[in-house]
Design an enzyme around this catalytic site. Structure first.
Site, PDB file in Angstrom:
ATOM      1  N   ALA A 112      52.957  44.943  52.315  1.00 43.52           N
ATOM      2  CA  ALA A 112      52.088  44.261  53.283  1.00 43.52           C
ATOM      3  C   ALA A 112      52.714  42.949  53.711  1.00 43.52           C
ATOM      4  O   ALA A 112      53.304  42.235  52.896  1.00 43.52           O
ATOM      5  CB  ALA A 112      50.714  44.002  52.683  1.00 43.52           C
ATOM      6  N   ASP A 113      52.579  42.645  54.983  1.00 44.44           N
ATOM      7  CA  ASP A 113      52.995  41.346  55.491  1.00 44.44           C
ATOM      8  C   ASP A 113      51.819  40.389  55.590  1.00 44.44           C
ATOM      9  O   ASP A 113      51.993  39.179  55.501  1.00 44.44           O
ATOM     10  CB  ASP A 113      53.669  41.502  56.850  1.00 44.44           C
ATOM     11  CG  ASP A 113      55.074  42.060  56.721  1.00 44.44           C
ATOM     12  OD1 ASP A 113      56.021  41.257  56.778  1.00 44.44           O
ATOM     13  OD2 ASP A 113      55.222  43.276  56.531  1.00 44.44           O
ATOM     14  N   ARG A 114      50.627  40.929  55.770  1.00 42.14           N
ATOM     15  CA  ARG A 114      49.419  40.104  55.772  1.00 42.14           C
ATOM     16  C   ARG A 114      48.210  41.004  55.524  1.00 42.14           C
ATOM     17  O   ARG A 114      48.080  42.056  56.138  1.00 42.14           O
ATOM     18  CB  ARG A 114      49.269  39.349  57.097  1.00 42.14           C
ATOM     19  CG  ARG A 114      48.177  38.278  57.080  1.00 42.14           C
ATOM     20  CD  ARG A 114      48.073  37.563  58.427  1.00 42.14           C
ATOM     21  NE  ARG A 114      49.258  36.772  58.740  1.00 42.14           N
ATOM     22  CZ  ARG A 114      49.274  35.439  58.826  1.00 42.14           C
ATOM     23  NH1 ARG A 114      48.175  34.749  58.594  1.00 42.14           N
ATOM     24  NH2 ARG A 114      50.381  34.798  59.157  1.00 42.14           N
ATOM     25  N   ALA A 126      48.314  44.375  57.669  1.00 44.32           N
ATOM     26  CA  ALA A 126      49.437  44.440  58.606  1.00 44.32           C
ATOM     27  C   ALA A 126      50.701  44.761  57.827  1.00 44.32           C
ATOM     28  O   ALA A 126      51.021  44.103  56.836  1.00 44.32           O
ATOM     29  CB  ALA A 126      49.595  43.113  59.340  1.00 44.32           C
TER      30      ALA A 126
END
Length: 367
Positions: A249-251, A259
């Site tokens: 996950a990036d966010r 995201a």
């Protein structure tokens, strides 16, 4: 400093930083010298280094190298302001990953507080350098904890002590972190525990992080693995060849919307349809409680060349001149398609009876 294995994306010693140029993998292993924050910004933006945890660490360390021998003339408050502005600049390199902005905010608060009692500018820089170095060390420990929690949870959920096959997307291993990895860390833990039958990895177009990087790591660690086309994932699930999908996950928003690399949303829909468990593995630094849902996540769009040319934009033109391009780097997977979120603090599961994540309560209890 960092993970003591042959495969490292970040090589750091006080005053010196080298980043493995991941654009050249798997055919060449070339390290790029980073001497200041400008070099760090370019390395992140140009994807010399990538992966949400890794870019946060690389950004902080690039500034640590810059201020290590910096002959700064000014007050502690001015030194703190200097650091803060440099961090804001570094955050602009890739806006989607929360790890980078979160780390910058924490470091800005640290130097601002230190400036209130510091006697000189040098002490501000010293505090910053030590904090950046701690990020590097802590990331490896956090990733190994993610791997342990994830492997144990998957075995309980799947009711199996052996022969687990999983699918992963993009690259979430040693190359995306300071070492070991997040989603790939779970796969490593399953393998070391003797329960992994096979790891499948997608090629992850258009930049091919899966075929170039994840496949490279799996072969390097002698983990049984098979590379598939992005478009083959649903067929793989339909054939019953995987029991779980594990992504990074990036966010992550407060409600669990996540995201991650473009194509993750596709995988989650296919997994839901085929009854395959879908897990997100990420450190708590990837969680952004300030965002109620994924609708508020800023999605980075990258160069059309990544689609128009081969090799993720680095090779020859393959598409017709004049065609328009839409190239988002990330998509958002809704929380209702996610089985659980694996962190270094434990596994976040959905509460009954509404079937939603209470991430805020989990983090508060984990402190």
């Amino acid at each position: 400093m960092g993970e003591s294995s042959a495969l490292q994306s970040i090589l750091y010693g006080r005053g010196a930083l080298r980043l493995l140029d991941q654009r050249k993998l798997p055919l060449e292993e070339v390290y790029v010298d980073v001497k200041d924050s400008a070099d760090g910004w370019n390395a992140i933006r140009d994807m010399v280094v990538r992966g949400a945890p890794a870019i946060a660490i690389a950004a902080a360390l690039s500034l640590a190298v810059e201020v290590n021998d910096h002959n700064f003339i000014g007050t502690p408050a001015e030194a703190a302001s200097f650091v803060s502005k440099k961090l804001e600049y570094l955050v602009s390199s890739r806006p989607t990953a929360v790890n980078l902005s979160d780390a910058a905010t924490k470091l800005q608060n640290l130097v601002s507080t230190t400036a209130e009692t510091a006697k000189d500018a040098k002490s501000i820089f010293q505090v910053f350098i030590e904090a950046a170095e701690t990020m590097l060390v802590d990331d490896v420990a956090d990733n190994k904890a993610i791997g342990l929690h994830g492997a144990e949870f998957l075995q309980r959920q799947l009711g199996s002590s052996k022969n687990i096959s999983v699918l992963t997307h993009c690259n979430t291993g040693s190359l995306a972190t300071a070492g070991y990895g997040t989603a790939l860390g779970v796969i490593r833990a399953l393998h070391s525990g003797g329960v992994l039958e096979k790891a499948f990895c997608t090629e992850t177009r258009p930049f091919n992080q899966g075929s170039r990087l994840t496949a490279f790591e799996l072969v390097h660690d002698k983990i049984p693995a098979t590379l598939i086309a992005d478009s083959a994932a649903a067929a793989l699930m339909n054939n019953g060849q995987v029991q779980a999908v594990i992504v990074g996950a990036d966010r992550i928003a407060a409600n669990g919307d996540t995201a991650n690399k473009i194509g993750t949303y596709n995988l989650s829909i296919a997994a839901k349809h085929h009854g395959v468990q879908f897990y997100v593995a990420a450190p708590v630094t990837s969680i952004d409680l300030s965002l109620p849902s994924g609708k508020q996540i800023v999605i980075e769009e990258r160069s059309p060349k990544e689609l128009l040319n081969s090799e993720g934009g680095l090779g020859k033109q393959v598409a017709a001149s004049g065609i328009s391009v839409w190239n988002p780097a990330f998509d958002v997977t809704p929380a209702d398609l996610i089985t659980a979120i694996i962190t270094e603090k434990g596994v976040i599961t959905k509460s009954d009876p509404d079937g939603t994540f209470d991430i805020k309560s989990f983090i508060e209890c984990a402190k």
